[in-house]
Design an enzyme around this catalytic site. Structure first.
Site, mmCIF file in Angstrom:
data_model
loop_
_atom_site.group_PDB
_atom_site.id
_atom_site.type_symbol
_atom_site.label_atom_id
_atom_site.label_comp_id
_atom_site.label_asym_id
_atom_site.label_seq_id
_atom_site.Cartn_x
_atom_site.Cartn_y
_atom_site.Cartn_z
ATOM 1 N N CYS A 88 7.705 -8.220 1.860
ATOM 2 C CA CYS A 88 8.371 -7.117 0.895
ATOM 3 C C CYS A 88 9.780 -6.627 1.417
ATOM 4 O O CYS A 88 10.507 -6.516 0.656
ATOM 5 C CB CYS A 88 7.456 -5.809 0.940
ATOM 6 S SG CYS A 88 6.841 -5.207 2.199
ATOM 7 N N HIS B 249 10.412 1.086 -0.029
ATOM 8 C CA HIS B 249 11.011 0.656 1.045
ATOM 9 C C HIS B 249 12.615 0.774 0.948
ATOM 10 O O HIS B 249 13.176 0.457 0.011
ATOM 11 C CB HIS B 249 10.740 -0.730 1.564
ATOM 12 C CG HIS B 249 9.425 -0.929 2.011
ATOM 13 N ND1 HIS B 249 8.285 0.076 2.006
ATOM 14 C CD2 HIS B 249 8.727 -2.190 2.253
ATOM 15 C CE1 HIS B 249 7.191 -0.517 2.302
ATOM 16 N NE2 HIS B 249 7.450 -1.767 2.472
#
Length: 341
Positions: A133, A247
């Site tokens: 990710c 994130h």
């Protein structure tokens, strides 16, 4: 339009649930949806296009029995290692969200905005790997700058949400925050993370390797070079923070030449899937809370280094369950479909 039988492995996990949402939102050409999970999930259902579809048990033969064309895996590396080859042998193209196949030399590692041409290599194994990710959102920002100026080195510090470790990790944060407000945080048990995550940051994601970097950090190092087809000197420090989703990354990028910061911003603004949020006078910059449920990567705090005009600093944020997993996987599948037409 040709429609496809699609299996989602790990359908009731955090990423699996997001894959189902993205499939629906993109109007993916699904003829039949097959949600799969372990025997523990039998009796549960998933919702797809206003229907409740029963979860079936993942077995070695189910891909052939159900005539699956596309299998989207997001149930952990050991599950992919065991069952993805069975899906491929049954004739399905596998898009795997785990780390198991990423560095296999015969398996393409793909971010559609960066290296879509590598999807054509899928027939070597029948499997296409989804990158980590943190890697995905980073290379989306790096690619247009690398094409324009040639990157010589990258240093990155990440601020990664608990959802990157799954549903149970998110619940651990919630439980600890509830314990904090009940004045019993010191009694709280942490099982997913090595330390308390509530009101804390942990400079460790995954286990440490012999070189002092964690496996998560080495994923970013190795995957970036594979995706960009060039060895990029890169150092990462991956940090878990007490947020649920999204994130963030602080990037320092050194180029082979001096850069013009306006040109850097222009190159990023023209790139696929990138949205610039960069107006310090109005406190406008990317933040995890603002990227949830979005399929784009947001870039801001773009500035030239004060001492070296070949260095640029930027802040990159994306929804890790979408951009960093589900959306990327579905985009890979859509690109694969285009190549079959």
């Amino acid at each position: 339009m040709i429609k496809y039988n699609v299996a989602v492995v790990g359908a009731n996990g955090a990423v699996g649930e997001e894959i189902l949402r993205v499939l629906e939102e993109t109007d993916f050409p699904v003829a039949k949806l097959l949600p799969l999970a372990s025997s523990r999930s039998i009796g549960l259902t998933v919702e797809f296009k206003n229907q409740e579809i029963p979860i079936q048990e993942l077995t070695e033969n189910i891909f052939e029995d159900e005539e699956i064309d596309i299998a989207l895996f997001s149930a952990g590396g050991s599950v992919s290692a065991k069952f993805a080859p069975h899906a491929a042998r049954a004739g399905a193209v596998v898009v795997d969200n785990t780390s198991h196949f990423r560095m296999d030399e015969n398996t393409p590692l793909v971010v559609p905005e960066v290296n879509p041409q590598d999807i054509s290599l899928w027939q070597q194994t029948g499997i296409i790997a989804n990158p980590n990710c943190s890697t995905i959102q980073m290379v989306q920002a790096l690619k247009p700058l690398h094409d324009r100026y040639e990157i010589k080195r990258v240093d990155v510090a990440t601020y990664q949400a608990t959802s990157g470790a799954g549903k149970s990790a998110m619940q651990e944060l919630v439980n600890e925050m509830q314990d904090f407000f009940a004045f019993k945080l010191d009694e709280s048990k942490h099982e997913i993370f090595p330390h308390q995550i509530a009101l804390n940051v942990i400079p460790q994601i995954d286990v440490f390797t012999e070189n002092g970097y964690t496996k998560e950090e080495m994923k970013m190092v190795n995957e970036t070079s594979k995706i960009l087809h060039q060895r990029i000197p890169l150092s990462a420090t991956c940090v878990r923070v007490p947020t649920l989703r999204g994130h963030a990354e602080a990037l320092t990028v050194k180029f082979a030449q001096a850069v013009n910061i306006d040109d850097v911003k222009s190159s990023l603004a023209k790139a696929k899937n990138i949205i610039i949020l960069d107006n310090p006078n109005e406190n406008l910059y990317p933040m995890p809370a603002a990227c949830i449920d979005k399929n784009e990567t947001f870039v801001g705090r773009i500035r030239q280094d004060m001492f070296d005009d070949s260095i640029v600093h930027l802040f990159v944020v994306a929804d890790n369950l979408r951009v960093g997993a589900a959306t990327n996987a579905v985009k890979i599948a859509l690109e694969w479909i285009k190549m079959q037409e």
